[in-house]
Design a protein around this motif. Structure first.
Motif, PDB file in Angstrom:
ATOM      1  N   VAL A 170       0.857  -1.194   0.000  1.00 43.20           N
ATOM      2  CA  VAL A 170       0.000   0.000   0.000  1.00 43.20           C
ATOM      3  C   VAL A 170       0.891   1.242   0.000  1.00 43.20           C
ATOM      4  N   PRO A 171       0.713   2.106  -0.987  1.00 42.01           N
ATOM      5  CA  PRO A 171       1.543   3.322  -1.010  1.00 42.01           C
ATOM      6  C   PRO A 171       1.449   4.077   0.317  1.00 42.01           C
ATOM      7  N   ASN A 172       2.607   4.451   0.850  1.00 46.94           N
ATOM      8  CA  ASN A 172       2.651   5.145   2.132  1.00 46.94           C
ATOM      9  C   ASN A 172       3.960   5.920   2.239  1.00 46.94           C
ATOM     10  N   ASP A 173       4.071   6.724   3.263  1.00 48.03           N
ATOM     11  CA  ASP A 173       5.252   7.563   3.465  1.00 48.03           C
ATOM     12  C   ASP A 173       6.238   6.967   4.453  1.00 48.03           C
ATOM     13  N   TYR A 174       6.094   5.698   4.798  1.00 45.56           N
ATOM     14  CA  TYR A 174       6.987   5.067   5.760  1.00 45.56           C
ATOM     15  C   TYR A 174       8.419   5.121   5.232  1.00 45.56           C
ATOM     16  N   ALA A 175       9.317   5.622   6.035  1.00 46.61           N
ATOM     17  CA  ALA A 175      10.701   5.864   5.592  1.00 46.61           C
ATOM     18  C   ALA A 175      11.427   4.587   5.175  1.00 46.61           C
ATOM     19  N   ASN A 176      11.090   3.446   5.776  1.00 48.43           N
ATOM     20  CA  ASN A 176      11.783   2.193   5.481  1.00 48.43           C
ATOM     21  C   ASN A 176      10.980   1.275   4.566  1.00 48.43           C
ATOM     22  N   ARG A 177      10.046   1.827   3.833  1.00 52.18           N
ATOM     23  CA  ARG A 177       9.199   1.005   2.967  1.00 52.18           C
ATOM     24  C   ARG A 177      10.030   0.206   1.955  1.00 52.18           C
ATOM     25  N   ALA A 178      11.037   0.803   1.371  1.00 55.47           N
ATOM     26  CA  ALA A 178      11.873   0.103   0.381  1.00 55.47           C
ATOM     27  C   ALA A 178      12.532  -1.127   0.994  1.00 55.47           C
ATOM     28  N   ALA A 179      12.942  -1.020   2.235  1.00 57.31           N
ATOM     29  CA  ALA A 179      13.558  -2.171   2.909  1.00 57.31           C
ATOM     30  C   ALA A 179      12.535  -3.281   3.119  1.00 57.31           C
ATOM     31  N   ILE A 180      11.309  -2.919   3.418  1.00 58.25           N
ATOM     32  CA  ILE A 180      10.262  -3.924   3.610  1.00 58.25           C
ATOM     33  C   ILE A 180       9.945  -4.608   2.280  1.00 58.25           C
ATOM     34  N   VAL A 181       9.865  -3.827   1.217  1.00 54.83           N
ATOM     35  CA  VAL A 181       9.649  -4.406  -0.110  1.00 54.83           C
ATOM     36  C   VAL A 181      10.773  -5.394  -0.423  1.00 54.83           C
ATOM     37  N   ASP A 182      12.000  -5.006  -0.139  1.00 54.17           N
ATOM     38  CA  ASP A 182      13.145  -5.886  -0.377  1.00 54.17           C
ATOM     39  C   ASP A 182      13.029  -7.177   0.431  1.00 54.17           C
TER      40      ASP A 182
END
Length: 142
Positions: free
Chosen positions: A6-18
């Protein structure tokens, strides 16, 4: 999973996607080593193992949603083949789907085999799957 998809502004989102993609890559590697192409390691057949297969399919499907890489979608389909009967027992683990299908699986909601006044599991319910664990709580198995 929601933080990844879900698109969001969480700073570590890229790490979670990874992390989701890395997890899916591990499942792909596991699946490639399986005779029947399911996303489950040989040592993971425990009580309710089909639940783990379904949960792993969610990870693979999410990786597909995140990347568009067809390998993840293909892996979901291959694990679904296993659940629908391409397995060592030649049995669909989904009630009323397939020529040889699960019946009277253990359930806390449906127990017609113990009490005929209670219903059988409805079409589409999923059997727990193979379980090599012994001893068990089931006195008829022991």
């Amino acid at each position: 999973m929601d933080l990844a998809t879900v698109p969001n502004d969480y700073a570590n989102r890229a790490a979670i996607v990874d992390q989701v993609i890395a997890g899916a890559d591990g499942l792909l590697a596991t699946q490639q080593g399986q005779e029947f192409g399911l996303a489950l390691a040989d040592d993971s057949f425990e009580w309710g193992s089909n639940s783990a297969v379904l949960n792993n399919q969610v990870i693979l499907g999410t990786a597909y949603d995140l990347t568009g890489d067809a390998a993840y979608a293909d892996a979901v389909v291959e694990s679904m083949d296993y659940l629908l009967g391409r397995n060592a027992l030649n049995m669909s683990y989904i009630t009323d789907y397939g020529d040889v299908t699960s019946r009277n699986q253990h359930s806390r909601w449906f127990s017609a085999q113990l009490n005929p006044d209670l219903p059988h599991p409805p079409p589409g319910s999923v059997s727990g799957g193979p379980n090599p664990d012994v001893p068990t709580w089931d006195p008829t198995f022991a």
